[in-house]
Design an enzyme around this catalytic site. Structure first.
Site, mmCIF file in Angstrom:
data_model
loop_
_atom_site.group_PDB
_atom_site.id
_atom_site.type_symbol
_atom_site.label_atom_id
_atom_site.label_comp_id
_atom_site.label_asym_id
_atom_site.label_seq_id
_atom_site.Cartn_x
_atom_site.Cartn_y
_atom_site.Cartn_z
ATOM 1 N N LYS A 1 0.844 -1.204 0.000
ATOM 2 C CA LYS A 1 0.000 0.000 0.000
ATOM 3 C C LYS A 1 0.879 1.254 0.000
ATOM 4 O O LYS A 1 0.607 2.218 -0.729
ATOM 5 C CB LYS A 1 -0.945 -0.012 1.213
ATOM 6 C CG LYS A 1 -2.067 -1.043 1.075
ATOM 7 C CD LYS A 1 -2.872 -1.242 2.369
ATOM 8 C CE LYS A 1 -3.842 -2.421 2.214
ATOM 9 N NZ LYS A 1 -4.638 -2.717 3.402
ATOM 10 N N GLN B 1 -4.480 -1.134 9.563
ATOM 11 C CA GLN B 1 -4.449 -2.505 9.033
ATOM 12 C C GLN B 1 -5.023 -3.478 10.059
ATOM 13 O O GLN B 1 -4.643 -3.454 11.235
ATOM 14 C CB GLN B 1 -3.007 -2.890 8.654
ATOM 15 C CG GLN B 1 -2.880 -4.242 7.983
ATOM 16 C CD GLN B 1 -3.541 -4.315 6.601
ATOM 17 O OE1 GLN B 1 -3.670 -3.319 5.900
ATOM 18 N NE2 GLN B 1 -3.972 -5.496 6.215
ATOM 19 N N ASP C 1 -10.993 3.242 4.365
ATOM 20 C CA ASP C 1 -11.245 1.798 4.295
ATOM 21 C C ASP C 1 -12.746 1.503 4.319
ATOM 22 O O ASP C 1 -13.162 0.374 4.066
ATOM 23 C CB ASP C 1 -10.596 1.102 5.510
ATOM 24 C CG ASP C 1 -9.440 0.201 5.105
ATOM 25 O OD1 ASP C 1 -9.452 -0.283 3.961
ATOM 26 O OD2 ASP C 1 -8.555 -0.016 5.945
HETATM 27 N N1 GUN Z 1 -7.087 -6.666 6.510
HETATM 28 C C1 GUN Z 1 -7.501 -7.450 5.505
HETATM 29 N N2 GUN Z 1 -8.055 -6.705 4.530
HETATM 30 C C2 GUN Z 1 -7.980 -5.432 4.924
HETATM 31 C C3 GUN Z 1 -8.381 -4.198 4.348
HETATM 32 O O1 GUN Z 1 -8.927 -4.111 3.250
HETATM 33 N N3 GUN Z 1 -8.112 -3.094 5.091
HETATM 34 C C4 GUN Z 1 -7.544 -3.163 6.304
HETATM 35 N N4 GUN Z 1 -7.369 -2.024 6.963
HETATM 36 N N5 GUN Z 1 -7.162 -4.274 6.878
HETATM 37 C C5 GUN Z 1 -7.386 -5.401 6.182
#
Ligand code: GUN
Length: 298
Positions: free
Chosen positions: A53, A97, A120
């Site tokens: 990311k 995350q 998100d």
């Molecule tokens: N963990 C697994 N998928 C995601 C996601 O799309 N965003 C975040 N923040 N954590 C995750």
């Protein structure tokens, strides 16, 4: 029938070029979109997602404020960091995350994120807006799935979509998005999960199958009708001694067998994964644009 492969890498590259152009337009107006990234602990999968990311931000010209907290950090430390990012005008989006270490309260942390920076789409305010069809930040993986269908020319209106998996991150939101009375939605949606008696009974009736179950081979060829579209959200590590790292990545469906039956299918890797990160960039730029009160983008 041999399926056409939906090339997530290519679709993501196309969208990232559009996003990069939007970033340049914003830069000309003195705005650099910024993403605050928080990773707690050192789960290897989470670490590699977060690194990907951050790299994608850099390539798109988005500023990223990268923060790593140790696995034994306290909830208070996490809340303080979120509070700092909520108040930092350079940060338009906050990525926390998931999952968090077990001693932390994930819901409390998500609730603390300013919904206007919740790129998100996990804050209850945005989840609620999504469900009632109001404009909001859409969660990245399900939004990526919808974009893949749209950009591959798959008609969702009137289609029967069967979602396998009911997570808050993928299954529930992708179902909610596809049932909206909107373009690239308007489908009849069924959700299957671990409490479903016969998942194959449902998936065999589906025009579109979206699988986010978290387990390899959850959907096999006998569970899919001829010509169906199959979107595989799964990312599973399976041992493979022929690989240098000792494992390979597979999705949640039996790709090799289903590709002989489906009309379109996403591979793993190179399918939904690259789209997830792309939608995060998209939401971050959208958030920055809102600070200028510019019209919404694509
Ligand atoms: N963990 C697994 N998928 C995601 C996601 O799309 N965003 C975040 N923040 N954590 C995750």
């Amino acid at each position: 029938m041999t399926a056409q492969i939906i090339d997530g890498k290519q679709l993501a590259a196309d969208m990232r070029a559009e996003i990069k152009a939007d970033v340049e337009t914003l830069a000309a107006q003195g705005v650099t979109p910024g993403l605050g990234v928080i990773l707690v602990g050192d789960d290897p999968a989470s670490r590699s997602y977060v690194t990907a990311k951050e790299k994608a931000c850099e390539e798109a010209g988005i500023y990223s404020d990268d923060n790593r907290l140790s696995a034994d950090s306290s909830q208070e430390e996490l809340m303080a960091l979120i509070g700092r990012m909520n108040n930092d005008p350079k940060i338009n989006g906050i990525l926390l995350q998931l999952p968090l270490p077990k001693h932390m309260d994930e819901n409390a942390a998500l609730l603390a994120i300013n919904p206007a920076k919740d790129v998100d789409g996990f804050h209850p305010v945005n989840v609620g807006k999504m469900l009632i069809g109001e404009e909001c930040f859409l969660p990245c993986t399900p939004h990526g799935c919808v974009q893949m269908l749209a950009r591959s020319g798959v008609e969702t209106k009137g289609a029967h979509v069967v979602v396998v998996g009911r997570s808050n991150i993928v299954g529930k939101p992708v179902a909610a998005m596809l049932l909206q009375k909107k373009e690239h939605a308007n489908a009849t949606v069924t959700i299957c999960h671990t409490g479903t008696k016969d998942i194959g009974y449902h998936t065999r009736q589906a025009d579109i199958v979206i699988v986010a179950a978290g387990w390899p081979n959850t959907v096999t060829a006998d569970m899919v009708k001829d010509g169906a579209v199959v979107i595989d959200v799964g990312v599973n590590r399976v041992e493979d001694a022929t690989k240098k790292r000792g494992y390979r990545l597979v999705g949640d469906v039996d790709f090799d067998a289903i590709k002989e039956k489906a009309s379109l299918i996403t591979p793993v890797p190179g399918g939904v994964g690259p789209m997830t990160i792309t939608m995060l960039l998209y939401n971050t730029v959208e958030s920055a644009r809102r600070t200028l009160s510019l019209p919404a983008g694509r």
